[in-house]
Design an enzyme around this catalytic site. Structure first.
Site, PDB file in Angstrom:
ATOM      1  N   HIS A  18       0.866  -1.267  -0.071  1.00  0.00           N
ATOM      2  CA  HIS A  18       0.036   0.039  -0.106  1.00  0.00           C
ATOM      3  C   HIS A  18       0.724   1.188  -0.020  1.00  0.00           C
ATOM      4  CE1 HIS A  18      -3.034  -2.774   2.269  1.00  0.00           C
ATOM      5  NE2 HIS A  18      -3.544  -2.673   0.992  1.00  0.00           N
ATOM      6  N   LYS A  42     -18.322  -6.352   9.217  1.00  0.00           N
ATOM      7  CA  LYS A  42     -17.239  -7.025   9.004  1.00  0.00           C
ATOM      8  C   LYS A  42     -16.244  -6.802  10.170  1.00  0.00           C
ATOM      9  CE  LYS A  42     -13.757  -7.978   5.612  1.00  0.00           C
ATOM     10  NZ  LYS A  42     -13.549  -7.438   4.289  1.00  0.00           N
ATOM     11  N   ARG A  91      -2.045  -6.234  -8.393  1.00  0.00           N
ATOM     12  CA  ARG A  91      -1.026  -7.243  -8.034  1.00  0.00           C
ATOM     13  C   ARG A  91      -1.148  -8.482  -9.088  1.00  0.00           C
ATOM     14  NH1 ARG A  91      -2.748  -7.930  -2.113  1.00  0.00           N
ATOM     15  NH2 ARG A  91      -4.810  -7.515  -3.203  1.00  0.00           N
ATOM     16  N   SER A 129      -2.853  -7.801   3.135  1.00  0.00           N
ATOM     17  CA  SER A 129      -3.358  -7.493   4.215  1.00  0.00           C
ATOM     18  C   SER A 129      -3.408  -9.004   5.070  1.00  0.00           C
ATOM     19  CB  SER A 129      -4.355  -6.808   4.578  1.00  0.00           C
ATOM     20  OG  SER A 129      -4.072  -5.486   4.295  1.00  0.00           O
TER      21      SER A 129
HETATM   22  P1  ADP Z   1      -9.690  -3.762  -0.276  1.00  0.00           P
HETATM   23  O1  ADP Z   1     -10.602  -4.397   1.077  1.00  0.00           O
HETATM   24  O2  ADP Z   1     -10.599  -2.499  -0.766  1.00  0.00           O
HETATM   25  O3  ADP Z   1      -9.414  -4.750  -1.187  1.00  0.00           O
HETATM   26  P2  ADP Z   1      -7.099  -3.434   0.784  1.00  0.00           P
HETATM   27  O4  ADP Z   1      -6.624  -2.610   1.925  1.00  0.00           O
HETATM   28  O5  ADP Z   1      -6.757  -4.895   0.577  1.00  0.00           O
HETATM   29  O6  ADP Z   1      -8.683  -3.060   0.152  1.00  0.00           O
HETATM   30  O7  ADP Z   1      -6.307  -2.825  -0.596  1.00  0.00           O
HETATM   31  C1  ADP Z   1      -6.410  -1.645  -1.079  1.00  0.00           C
HETATM   32  C2  ADP Z   1      -6.068  -1.515  -2.399  1.00  0.00           C
HETATM   33  O8  ADP Z   1      -4.423  -1.754  -2.455  1.00  0.00           O
HETATM   34  C3  ADP Z   1      -6.302  -2.312  -3.651  1.00  0.00           C
HETATM   35  O9  ADP Z   1      -6.357  -1.817  -4.865  1.00  0.00           O
HETATM   36  C4  ADP Z   1      -5.423  -3.564  -3.629  1.00  0.00           C
HETATM   37  O10 ADP Z   1      -5.514  -4.200  -4.882  1.00  0.00           O
HETATM   38  C5  ADP Z   1      -4.176  -2.590  -3.153  1.00  0.00           C
HETATM   39  N1  ADP Z   1      -2.975  -3.530  -2.806  1.00  0.00           N
HETATM   40  C6  ADP Z   1      -3.124  -4.371  -1.806  1.00  0.00           C
HETATM   41  N2  ADP Z   1      -1.818  -4.928  -1.604  1.00  0.00           N
HETATM   42  C7  ADP Z   1      -1.289  -4.475  -2.581  1.00  0.00           C
HETATM   43  C8  ADP Z   1       0.264  -4.786  -2.880  1.00  0.00           C
HETATM   44  N3  ADP Z   1       0.959  -5.664  -2.242  1.00  0.00           N
HETATM   45  N4  ADP Z   1       0.974  -4.095  -3.596  1.00  0.00           N
HETATM   46  C9  ADP Z   1      -0.017  -3.246  -4.618  1.00  0.00           C
HETATM   47  N5  ADP Z   1      -1.377  -2.789  -4.332  1.00  0.00           N
HETATM   48  C10 ADP Z   1      -1.786  -3.530  -3.515  1.00  0.00           C
END
Ligand code: ADP
Length: 156
Positions: A18, A42, A91, A129
């Site tokens: 992120h 959730k 990703r 995450s």
């Molecule tokens: P959500 O619950 O909306 O998917 P996340 O917190 O998991 O939210 O992710 C937010 C954004 O960050 C999404 O667009 C996700 O694809 C991107 N993202 C998550 N992990 C990575 C990573 N390792 N590298 C690049 N982008 C990421």
């Protein structure tokens, strides 16, 4: 008008992946709002205050990056912030399919808002995450998964 992007997500917790997306995108926009989406149905792993504290620490001193919390539709939040861009990271092809459906739905709901995608760096492609949560839960080594100035102590 300022070019503002909203980077929405659960950030439960915020990972180095992120962080990388935000740092690379700041060159493209005047400012970025990291928007923590709240889903009351959730339960979260990391409580909201801690998630905010961690993201604030990552971007301490960066006045073009803000952290906000929202619930409801991302496009409605964008509208309330006068923002025309949604930033997302990609990703894998699985991300692409998921993001395509959300992005196209958002376009249908509000044609003025564009979703902008950045590809993850190759070294961050496996990081999510949910993987970070497993490592934290089992007291594993967090090197390479957390943002640069964050350590396990920040989660307490
Ligand atoms: P959500 O619950 O909306 O998917 P996340 O917190 O998991 O939210 O992710 C937010 C954004 O960050 C999404 O667009 C996700 O694809 C991107 N993202 C998550 N992990 C990575 C990573 N390792 N590298 C690049 N982008 C990421």
């Amino acid at each position: 008008m300022k070019r503002t992007a909203v980077f929405p997500g659960s950030f439960d917790p915020f990972t180095i992946g992120h962080e990388s997306i935000v740092r690379r995108a700041i060159g493209l926009f005047d400012n970025i709002i990291i928007a923590i989406g709240i889903n009351n149905k959730k339960p979260s792993f990391i409580d909201l205050d801690t998630r905010i504290k961690i993201i604030k620490k990552v971007f301490e001193g960066e006045n073009r990056i803000e952290i906000k919390v929202y619930s409801g539709l991302t496009i409605d939040f964008c509208k309330s912030e006068n923002c025309k861009y949604i930033l997302r990271g990609l990703r894998t092809s699985a991300d692409f399919e998921f993001e395509r459906a959300i992005g196209q739905t958002n376009k249908l709901l509000n044609s003025e808002i564009e979703t902008v995608f950045l590809l993850s760096l190759p070294q961050h492609t496996f990081i999510s995450s949910s993987i970070l949560r497993e490592v934290i839960l089992n007291n594993g080594k967090l090197d390479g998964l957390l943002p640069s100035n964050i350590s396990a102590a920040d989660f307490i």
